[in-house]
Design a protein around this motif. Structure first.
Motif, mmCIF file in Angstrom:
data_model
loop_
_atom_site.group_PDB
_atom_site.id
_atom_site.type_symbol
_atom_site.label_atom_id
_atom_site.label_comp_id
_atom_site.label_asym_id
_atom_site.label_seq_id
_atom_site.Cartn_x
_atom_site.Cartn_y
_atom_site.Cartn_z
ATOM 1 N N VAL A 128 50.091 73.886 20.779
ATOM 2 C CA VAL A 128 51.210 74.844 20.838
ATOM 3 C C VAL A 128 52.323 74.310 21.738
ATOM 4 C CG1 VAL A 128 51.863 77.223 21.306
ATOM 5 C CG2 VAL A 128 49.519 76.720 20.616
ATOM 6 N N GLY A 129 51.953 73.641 22.820
ATOM 7 C CA GLY A 129 52.955 73.189 23.782
ATOM 8 C C GLY A 129 53.643 74.393 24.390
ATOM 9 N N ASP A 130 54.970 74.327 24.516
ATOM 10 C CA ASP A 130 55.675 75.454 25.147
ATOM 11 C C ASP A 130 56.422 76.297 24.116
ATOM 12 O OD1 ASP A 130 57.718 73.811 24.442
ATOM 13 O OD2 ASP A 130 58.507 73.515 26.475
ATOM 14 N N ARG A 131 55.979 76.226 22.847
ATOM 15 C CA ARG A 131 56.699 76.961 21.794
ATOM 16 C C ARG A 131 56.271 78.424 21.700
ATOM 17 N NH1 ARG A 131 55.689 72.480 17.235
ATOM 18 N NH2 ARG A 131 53.789 72.302 18.470
ATOM 19 N N PRO A 132 57.136 79.257 21.104
ATOM 20 C CA PRO A 132 56.690 80.606 20.779
ATOM 21 C C PRO A 132 55.523 80.528 19.796
ATOM 22 C CG PRO A 132 59.073 80.399 20.497
ATOM 23 C CD PRO A 132 58.530 79.011 20.701
ATOM 24 N N ALA A 133 54.644 81.523 19.842
ATOM 25 C CA ALA A 133 53.466 81.503 18.961
ATOM 26 C C ALA A 133 52.805 82.878 18.972
ATOM 27 C CB ALA A 133 52.469 80.458 19.447
ATOM 28 N N TYR A 134 51.938 83.093 18.001
ATOM 29 C CA TYR A 134 51.106 84.300 18.032
ATOM 30 C C TYR A 134 49.707 83.935 17.564
ATOM 31 C CZ TYR A 134 51.111 84.951 12.943
ATOM 32 O OH TYR A 134 50.917 84.794 11.597
ATOM 33 N N LEU A 135 48.785 84.881 17.711
ATOM 34 C CA LEU A 135 47.394 84.647 17.310
ATOM 35 C C LEU A 135 46.696 85.988 17.124
ATOM 36 C CD1 LEU A 135 45.539 85.391 20.056
ATOM 37 C CD2 LEU A 135 46.960 83.481 20.851
ATOM 38 N N TRP A 136 45.578 85.958 16.427
ATOM 39 C CA TRP A 136 44.705 87.117 16.275
ATOM 40 C C TRP A 136 43.442 86.868 17.090
ATOM 41 C CZ3 TRP A 136 46.509 91.379 14.068
ATOM 42 C CH2 TRP A 136 47.563 91.269 13.164
ATOM 43 N N VAL A 137 43.026 87.871 17.854
ATOM 44 C CA VAL A 137 41.830 87.716 18.696
ATOM 45 C C VAL A 137 40.955 88.957 18.531
ATOM 46 C CG1 VAL A 137 43.121 88.580 20.735
ATOM 47 C CG2 VAL A 137 41.017 87.282 21.074
ATOM 48 N N VAL A 138 39.658 88.743 18.484
ATOM 49 C CA VAL A 138 38.703 89.846 18.345
ATOM 50 C C VAL A 138 38.869 90.803 19.537
ATOM 51 C CG1 VAL A 138 36.227 90.409 18.399
ATOM 52 C CG2 VAL A 138 37.069 88.530 16.958
ATOM 53 N N GLU A 139 38.896 92.091 19.196
ATOM 54 C CA GLU A 139 39.173 93.136 20.201
ATOM 55 C C GLU A 139 38.273 93.021 21.442
ATOM 56 O OE1 GLU A 139 38.507 97.027 18.570
ATOM 57 O OE2 GLU A 139 40.553 97.596 19.122
ATOM 58 N N GLN A 140 36.986 92.720 21.233
ATOM 59 C CA GLN A 140 36.041 92.661 22.366
ATOM 60 C C GLN A 140 36.112 91.335 23.125
ATOM 61 O OE1 GLN A 140 35.277 93.424 19.189
ATOM 62 N NE2 GLN A 140 33.457 94.701 19.026
ATOM 63 N N ASN A 141 36.913 90.394 22.658
ATOM 64 C CA ASN A 141 36.919 89.054 23.253
ATOM 65 C C ASN A 141 37.860 89.024 24.469
ATOM 66 O OD1 ASN A 141 36.816 86.344 23.804
ATOM 67 N ND2 ASN A 141 37.211 85.673 21.706
ATOM 68 N N LEU A 142 37.370 89.615 25.566
ATOM 69 C CA LEU A 142 38.238 89.809 26.732
ATOM 70 C C LEU A 142 38.536 88.500 27.448
ATOM 71 C CD1 LEU A 142 36.735 93.145 28.118
ATOM 72 C CD2 LEU A 142 38.582 92.810 26.473
ATOM 73 N N ARG A 143 37.597 87.569 27.412
ATOM 74 C CA ARG A 143 37.849 86.271 28.059
ATOM 75 C C ARG A 143 39.027 85.565 27.379
ATOM 76 N NH1 ARG A 143 34.373 82.594 31.215
ATOM 77 N NH2 ARG A 143 35.797 80.892 31.641
ATOM 78 N N ALA A 144 38.998 85.501 26.053
ATOM 79 C CA ALA A 144 40.098 84.837 25.340
ATOM 80 C C ALA A 144 41.415 85.563 25.617
ATOM 81 C CB ALA A 144 39.806 84.804 23.840
ATOM 82 N N GLN A 145 41.382 86.888 25.639
ATOM 83 C CA GLN A 145 42.624 87.634 25.877
ATOM 84 C C GLN A 145 43.191 87.313 27.267
ATOM 85 O OE1 GLN A 145 41.902 91.810 24.884
ATOM 86 N NE2 GLN A 145 40.728 91.120 23.127
ATOM 87 N N ALA A 146 42.320 87.199 28.267
ATOM 88 C CA ALA A 146 42.787 86.847 29.622
ATOM 89 C C ALA A 146 43.389 85.443 29.628
ATOM 90 C CB ALA A 146 41.632 86.937 30.615
ATOM 91 N N PHE A 147 42.733 84.543 28.896
ATOM 92 C CA PHE A 147 43.233 83.167 28.789
ATOM 93 C C PHE A 147 44.637 83.163 28.168
ATOM 94 C CE2 PHE A 147 43.705 79.480 25.929
ATOM 95 C CZ PHE A 147 43.689 78.451 26.855
ATOM 96 N N TYR A 148 44.819 83.915 27.077
ATOM 97 C CA TYR A 148 46.133 83.939 26.411
ATOM 98 C C TYR A 148 47.197 84.591 27.298
ATOM 99 C CZ TYR A 148 43.502 82.766 22.184
ATOM 100 O OH TYR A 148 42.688 82.158 21.264
#
Ligand SMILES: CC(C)(COP(=O)(O)OP(=O)(O)OC[C@H]1O[C@@H](n2cnc3c(N)ncnc32)[C@H](O)[C@@H]1OP(=O)(O)O)[C@@H](O)C(=O)NCCC(=O)NCCS
Length: 181
Positions: A128-148
């Motif tokens: 991704v680098g420093d570009r704008p972006a989006y993603l889909w993440v599983v609702e219960q996946n709190l670790r990934a959400q914190a990372f993003y």
């Protein structure tokens, strides 16, 4: 420690290792979240075949001139000490109609033994680098959400149901480039 890993484009010979890691990460990450039948039924051999095609397509695309603002890019992370492929990420043109940004993080998957090592940050930087972006993440996946969130992404209210499993997913967006700290 980031010096422990090499992040590089995949080559054809990497397909079996990437597929094995892909299936293993899903089994680690989604046990108790996705149906166990689905996780047990994930087929490494089928995944190897898919990865062979992905790698061939991306190698061919890299030599073509593209006018798209976003070109599909996959990078893998190799653990130097063992030579194992321990993760990968793919950033590519958005798959949704009317996407919030032209580019979507299709996947970032790292074996649990390497979480918190900094290699996920290396993979984000290389895709991704420093570009704008989006993603889909599983609702219960709190670790990934914190990372993003640490990488400047925020929930935008978009929701979806994973087409196969069916697991609820939420959308996270970074509209104005990197906010990574
Ligand atoms: C998502 C992923 C790439 C992130 O990489 P990572 O190395 O684990 O990420 P980091 O350790 O750098 O960051 C994780 C953050 O979550 C936090 N965290 C850990 N467990 C948590 C939990 N249960 N709830 C909330 N936050 C949590 C950590 O403190 C850290 O936050 P911080 O940087 O603000 O301290 C990796 O965990 C992964 O591959 N997971 C399995 C597959 C997956 O979920 N992929 C994403 C699909 S959308």
């Amino acid at each position: 420690m980031t010096g422990e890993y090499v992040v590089r484009p995949p080559v054809a010979e990497d397909a079996p290792a990437i597929a094995a890691t892909h299936v293993r990460v899903w089994r680690e990450a989604y046990a108790g979240v996705m149906p166990q039948d689905y996780l047990d039924g994930m087929d490494v051999e089928k995944s190897v075949a898919k990865w062979r095609l992905i790698i061939a397509d991306e190698s061919a695309a890299a030599t073509r001139k593209r006018s798209d603002p976003v070109v599909k890019v996959t990078r893998i992370a190799e653990h130097i000490a063992t030579g194992d492929v321990i993760g990968f990420a793919t950033f590519a043109p958005a798959r949704d109609e009317d996407p919030p940004t032209p580019g979507e993080l299709w996947a970032i998957n790292i074996l649990a033994a390497h979480h918190g090592s900094g290699v996920a940050d290396q993979l984000m930087a290389a895709t991704v680098g420093d570009r704008p972006a989006y993603l889909w993440v599983v609702e219960q996946n709190l670790r990934a959400q914190a990372f993003y969130r640490r990488h400047g992404f925020g929930v935008d209210g978009g929701t979806s149901v994973h087409e196969v499993t069916p697991t609820r997913e939420i959308r996270m967006v970074r509209r104005s480039g990197s906010g990574a700290q």
